[in-house]
Structures are given as structure tokens and as C-alpha cells.
Design a protein around this motif. Structure first.
Motif, mmCIF file in Angstrom:
data_model
loop_
_atom_site.group_PDB
_atom_site.id
_atom_site.type_symbol
_atom_site.label_atom_id
_atom_site.label_comp_id
_atom_site.label_asym_id
_atom_site.label_seq_id
_atom_site.Cartn_x
_atom_site.Cartn_y
_atom_site.Cartn_z
ATOM 1 N N GLN A 94 0.848 -1.183 0.000
ATOM 2 C CA GLN A 94 0.000 0.000 0.000
ATOM 3 C C GLN A 94 0.888 1.238 0.000
ATOM 4 O OE1 GLN A 94 -2.248 1.560 3.520
ATOM 5 N NE2 GLN A 94 -4.015 1.012 2.255
ATOM 6 N N ILE A 95 0.530 2.190 -0.848
ATOM 7 C CA ILE A 95 1.256 3.452 -0.921
ATOM 8 C C ILE A 95 0.266 4.566 -0.608
ATOM 9 C CG2 ILE A 95 2.620 4.983 -2.387
ATOM 10 C CD1 ILE A 95 3.273 2.523 -4.115
ATOM 11 N N SER A 96 0.609 5.389 0.369
ATOM 12 C CA SER A 96 -0.276 6.487 0.748
ATOM 13 C C SER A 96 -0.138 7.633 -0.249
ATOM 14 C CB SER A 96 0.071 6.977 2.152
ATOM 15 O OG SER A 96 1.301 7.663 2.138
ATOM 16 N N PRO A 97 -1.111 8.537 -0.278
ATOM 17 C CA PRO A 97 -0.994 9.695 -1.174
ATOM 18 C C PRO A 97 0.265 10.515 -0.882
ATOM 19 C CG PRO A 97 -3.214 9.551 -0.275
ATOM 20 C CD PRO A 97 -2.395 8.519 0.434
ATOM 21 N N GLN A 98 0.637 10.620 0.404
ATOM 22 C CA GLN A 98 1.821 11.385 0.770
ATOM 23 C C GLN A 98 3.094 10.714 0.245
ATOM 24 O OE1 GLN A 98 -0.421 10.230 3.075
ATOM 25 N NE2 GLN A 98 -1.558 12.111 3.464
ATOM 26 N N GLU A 101 3.385 11.358 -3.418
ATOM 27 C CA GLU A 101 3.755 12.758 -3.640
ATOM 28 C C GLU A 101 5.230 12.984 -3.357
ATOM 29 O OE1 GLU A 101 3.187 16.431 -5.017
ATOM 30 O OE2 GLU A 101 1.571 14.973 -4.890
ATOM 31 N N GLU A 102 5.734 12.392 -2.281
ATOM 32 C CA GLU A 102 7.147 12.557 -1.913
ATOM 33 C C GLU A 102 8.071 11.900 -2.926
ATOM 34 O OE1 GLU A 102 7.405 10.987 2.019
ATOM 35 O OE2 GLU A 102 6.257 12.638 2.882
ATOM 36 N N ALA A 103 7.636 10.800 -3.526
ATOM 37 C CA ALA A 103 8.480 10.090 -4.486
ATOM 38 C C ALA A 103 8.725 10.933 -5.734
ATOM 39 C CB ALA A 103 7.846 8.758 -4.878
ATOM 40 N N GLN A 104 7.716 11.695 -6.160
ATOM 41 C CA GLN A 104 7.823 12.553 -7.340
ATOM 42 C C GLN A 104 8.422 11.807 -8.530
ATOM 43 O OE1 GLN A 104 7.903 16.444 -7.419
ATOM 44 N NE2 GLN A 104 6.514 16.428 -5.703
ATOM 45 N N ASP A 105 8.042 10.549 -8.670
ATOM 46 C CA ASP A 105 8.511 9.704 -9.760
ATOM 47 C C ASP A 105 7.704 10.047 -11.014
ATOM 48 O OD1 ASP A 105 9.476 7.704 -11.367
ATOM 49 O OD2 ASP A 105 8.696 6.052 -10.170
ATOM 50 N N PRO A 106 8.358 10.256 -12.164
ATOM 51 C CA PRO A 106 7.610 10.567 -13.389
ATOM 52 C C PRO A 106 6.592 9.477 -13.738
ATOM 53 C CG PRO A 106 9.964 10.876 -13.748
ATOM 54 C CD PRO A 106 9.797 10.289 -12.390
ATOM 55 N N ALA A 113 -2.046 12.595 -10.263
ATOM 56 C CA ALA A 113 -3.034 13.524 -10.789
ATOM 57 C C ALA A 113 -4.422 12.892 -10.825
ATOM 58 C CB ALA A 113 -2.632 13.978 -12.189
ATOM 59 N N GLU A 114 -4.492 11.600 -11.116
ATOM 60 C CA GLU A 114 -5.777 10.918 -11.228
ATOM 61 C C GLU A 114 -6.354 10.536 -9.862
ATOM 62 O OE1 GLU A 114 -7.589 7.011 -13.501
ATOM 63 O OE2 GLU A 114 -5.669 7.836 -14.132
ATOM 64 N N HIS A 115 -5.504 10.194 -8.903
ATOM 65 C CA HIS A 115 -5.935 9.738 -7.575
ATOM 66 C C HIS A 115 -5.165 10.486 -6.479
ATOM 67 C CE1 HIS A 115 -7.917 6.339 -9.543
ATOM 68 N NE2 HIS A 115 -6.817 6.197 -10.249
ATOM 69 N N PRO A 116 -5.284 11.809 -6.390
ATOM 70 C CA PRO A 116 -4.411 12.560 -5.482
ATOM 71 C C PRO A 116 -4.618 12.282 -3.994
ATOM 72 C CG PRO A 116 -6.095 13.982 -6.369
ATOM 73 C CD PRO A 116 -6.204 12.676 -7.101
ATOM 74 N N TYR A 117 -5.817 11.880 -3.575
ATOM 75 C CA TYR A 117 -6.085 11.696 -2.151
ATOM 76 C C TYR A 117 -6.364 10.239 -1.781
ATOM 77 C CZ TYR A 117 -6.657 16.670 -2.740
ATOM 78 O OH TYR A 117 -6.456 17.980 -3.072
ATOM 79 N N GLN A 118 -6.095 9.318 -2.693
ATOM 80 C CA GLN A 118 -6.419 7.924 -2.451
ATOM 81 C C GLN A 118 -5.167 7.097 -2.181
ATOM 82 O OE1 GLN A 118 -8.631 7.362 -6.134
ATOM 83 N NE2 GLN A 118 -10.471 7.010 -4.935
ATOM 84 N N TYR A 119 -5.355 6.039 -1.396
ATOM 85 C CA TYR A 119 -4.302 5.056 -1.165
ATOM 86 C C TYR A 119 -4.235 4.135 -2.376
ATOM 87 C CZ TYR A 119 -4.217 6.405 3.745
ATOM 88 O OH TYR A 119 -4.092 7.107 4.910
#
Length: 173
Positions: A94-98, A101-106, A113-119
């Protein structure tokens, strides 16, 4: 003036309650959505592997499910082929939204962008070799996986997905 202040606080409280009810019902609906097939519920990827001589070696299934709640996938799954059950152990993550965001992987920027607040819940399972001939012959295939909050997802493959799975299992000799 005092009455006006009371009315304002009352109306503000009602608005907050309504917004909370709407938000909770929306996220509950997304996390407990209904679907007629596995690919309509979540993103799936089915891949087969072959030996150098073209003989079927195995197959793996990957699932990505996005949810607002923090429920985690359990590392177990069941494949049903025309009623026969194939129990499997799975790798889950499981990867959290945070974290996304921190990974900033292309690679994950479109996901962000499609699931900004979802796990993002990932399930990866290697199909038992003995299930592969059953998949090739099956008229219906269902897949079941579980969350730690007690929710069970049990959905069939739709016709195009089943045909794709069967095509992936044709030996290349």
C-alpha cells in the motif's frame, strides 16, 4: 445583533454537517463501489511467461485498487475457474498519497493527478501452474481478494478479459 450572530453560527453549523455527510458518503461509495467485472472495479494486468522453446512457464496477475480509506489488502487471493478454486498467497503493498507525492517519480505523476487523495493498493500473485490449463478451458473465471477491514472483492472477468487471458496462455511453439 445577538440573534443575527446565533443564526449565523447555526447556519454555519448546518452547512458543516451537510458537507461532512456528503464527504463521508462520497468516500464510502467510492471505497465500496459495485462493478460487474474485475477490470471495471480496478486496474488489472495479466502476463504469461514462456521458456526459450515456447512452452508455457507461468502467469502473473497484478491488481491496482485506489481507495480513500486506509484498509490494506490481505496477502491472499482465490481464483475460480468454472467453480474450481485455486487459493494463492499474494504479495501486497500500500502506498499512501503522501508517499506517492514525496516520491515525485515521473511514472507515478499521472497516478498522482488521477488519484491525489487515495491510497494505492497493489496485489501481485503468481498463478498456480495447475490452474493455467483450467483458465484456458474455462467459461467463467472469478477472482477474489480481501481487505483487512473485512471487505471481500469477488468479481468475474468480463468476456474480453477472459479471451485476453486465454490468448496469453497459448504456447508459442
Amino acid at each position: 445583533m445577538r440573534n443575527l450572530c446565533k443564526n449565523f453560527i447555526f447556519i454555519l453549523g448546518i452547512i458543516c454537517i451537510m458537507a461532512g455527510i456528503f464527504g463521508l458518503s462520497y468516500t464510502y461509495h467510492i471505497d465500496h463501489r459495485t462493478a460487474e467485472s474485475l477490470s471495471a472495479y480496478c486496474r488489472i494486468d495479466f502476463q504469461s511467461s514462456f521458456t526459450e522453446t515456447g512452452k508455457l512457464e507461468g502467469a502473473v496477475l497484478s491488481i491496482w485498487d485506489f481507495r480513500y480509506d486506509g484498509a490494506k489488502l490481505l496477502p491472499q487471493a482465490v481464483l475460480y475457474t468454472d467453480g474450481d478454486a485455486w487459493e494463492m498467497n499474494a504479495a501486497v503493498k500500500q502506498i499512501s498519497p503522501q508517499e506517492r507525492e514525496e516520491a515525485q517519480d515521473p511514472e507515478t505523476s499521472a497516478v498522482n493527478a488521477e488519484h491525489p487523495y487515495q491510497y494505492e493498493n497493489k496485489l501481485f500473485v503468481e498463478m498456480p501452474r495447475s490452474s493455467l490449463p483450467a483458465i484456458k478451458k474455462a467459461e467463467t473465471v472469478r477472482f477474489r481478494f480481501y481487505y483487512d477491514n473485512g471487505q471481500t472483492i469477488d468479481l468475474p472477468l468480463n468476456e474480453p478479459d477472459l479471451e485476453y487471458w486465454k490468448a496469453q496462455l497459448i504456447e508459442k511453439s
